[in-house]
Design a protein around this motif. Structure first.
Motif: not given
Lengths: 384, 75
Positions: A64, A89, A91, A116-119, A138-139, A142-143, A145-146, A149-150, B1, B32, B45-46, B48
């Protein structure tokens, strides 16, 4: 790297299976590992060196931060420089834009925080109520949906000092664009494992059938990858266009429907600019109208500008599988992980960084046994 | 990532869980997943959990990791 005898024996069996699958090929084949995490595992285990003769495995656009354009980095820098708390993140920190990276902005006094987490963006916004916080999202699937949610939680909590700059991108439209381009000459796709956890194997069916390209979803252990490449060679040799799942412990045909629904509720697809691939319709995710109040691009009136790649940088060709990292003039000379010119050298999952770390000492030949190859990969790592 | 780690849900409070394996502990959100509970194995992952996993297969994945060491072979 030391392995138990049982595992070495199992890997040897998988390698023999791979060689046997290659016997049936009538011509050299080119496969692509789409995912940057796969590139990293392939490099770490020296798997490129154990491929049978006539089988090439090239890296693709699935990192990403590597496909984030200079113009997109510049938007984040612009915000960071006007006193906003920029959260992203790790990266993303060192990805170079035309006027530097977020890490350099931080060194110059800007408030840029790696999470580490968007939360965690919400925790920061709650702790700093007087300041604006932007999460640079970014992402891939995989990323996303998280982050969706936030975003939803932020709206529900009525938090007003946080917003989201969505640079999320989608894998299937990028693969469509890649396959539309005849230069790439890809015979089979090793599809990303954790993107597929969310979207499911059936998400590749249309792409496979339209372009006549078989796809196999792979996991992240070397065994997973050897098995997936063997399955892919079987499909290529028999000219069967299908989508197979070599990562059934995590991936299902339909994917994670709850995650898909959240993503669809918060985001809508739009055209997005990819480094190397250019603008691709429907390949990015923007916040929907009802979440426009949380869209940093709207809140701060950001406009994405086109920025030329750094002189000599061939990341674009590497991301399309047209060039091996070692073939770029800057590789390991002007461009190293310590002083990266292009984004593929920044992230440990970028094709150039993986090649620099693990494949710089050319072990050469295809007649190495797996153990020797593993030892070589491990020597490559220690010689630094 | 796109790294993700199989972990077991050890405690839950609403949609936030403490997940772990061996000495490793991590906080993960469960938004999720529809039906995760204490004792389930999930792929994190990240921050979640992105899917549930078969416990047997999650343990096998850890067994593979445990077989590799960067130093001397384990006794």
């Amino acid at each position: 790297m030391h392995l138990g005898p049982d595992r070495v024996a199992r890997l040897q069996i998988l390698r023999t299976d791979l060689e046997q699958a290659a016997v049936w090929l009538s011509r050299p084949v080119r496969l692509m590992e789409v995912c940057g995490t796969h590139s990293h595992v392939i490099g770490r285990w020296g798997l490129r060196q154990v491929l049978p003769e006539g089988v090439e495995l090239t890296s693709g656009p699935g990192c990403p931060v590597c496909v984030t354009t200079g113009g997109q980095v510049e938007m984040a820098l612009e915000l960071a420089r006007c006193g906003i708390i920029m959260v992203t993140f790790g990266d993303m920190m060192r990805v170079p834009g035309p006027s530097g990276s977020l890490a350099q902005a931080r060194a110059a006094g800007c408030d840029v925080r790696a999470v580490y987490s968007p939360a965690q963006a919400l925790d920061i916004a709650l702790a700093e109520p007087a300041r604006e916080v932007v999460f640079l999202a970014v992402g891939f699937e995989t990323t996303a949906p998280s982050v969706a949610s936030v975003v939803k939680q932020t709206a529900e909590a009525g938090l007003r000092n946080v917003s989201f700059l969505s640079l999320h991108k989608l894998i299937p439209p990028a693969l469509e664009a890649l396959m539309d381009n005849r230069d790439s000459r890809i015979d089979g796709l090793l599809s990303p494992g954790h993107v597929s956890v969310v979207i499911g194997t059936e998400a590749y069916r249309g792409l496979a059938e339209t372009h006549g390209v078989p796809c196999v979803v792979a996991g992240f252990e070397p065994e997973d990858i050897l098995r997936a490449v063997t399955m892919l060679l079987g499909l290529v040799a028999t000219r069967r266009v299908d989508v197979l799942n070599a990562y059934p412990r995590a991936v299902t045909p339909g994917g994670n429907r709850t995650a898909q629904a959240l993503m669809a509720e918060v985001f809508e697809a739009r055209a997005a600019d990819w480094r190397g691939l250019g603008k691709i319709d429907g390949s990015g995710l923007a916040l929907r109208e009802r979440y426009a109040g949380l869209d940093a691009a709207v809140r701060f009136g950001l406009v994405e500008t086109a920025v030329a790649d750094p002189p000599g940088c061939r990341c674009g060709d590497v991301l399309r599988g047209l060039l091996r990292p070692q073939e770029c003039c800057l590789f390991a000379q002007a461009c190293t992980p310590e002083a990266p010119v292009g984004p593929c050298m920044v992230s440990s999952e970028g094709a150039c960084a993986a090649a620099y770390r693990y494949e710089r000492l050319e072990v050469g030949g295809t007649d190495l046994d797996l153990e020797a190859s593993l030892a070589a990969a491990s020597l490559g790592r220690r010689s630094r | 990532m796109c790294l993700a780690v199989p972990l077991q849900i050890l405690e839950m409070s609403g949609s936030v869980a403490v997940c772990g394996h061996a000495g490793l502990r991590a906080k993960a959100r469960l938004d999720l997943l529809d039906d995760a509970g204490v004792g389930d194995w999930v792929l994190v992952h990240a921050g979640f959990a992105i899917t549930k996993m078969d416990p047997e297969e999650a343990r096998e994945a850890w067994a593979l990791v445990a077989e590799v060491s960067d130093d001397a072979p384990r006794p």
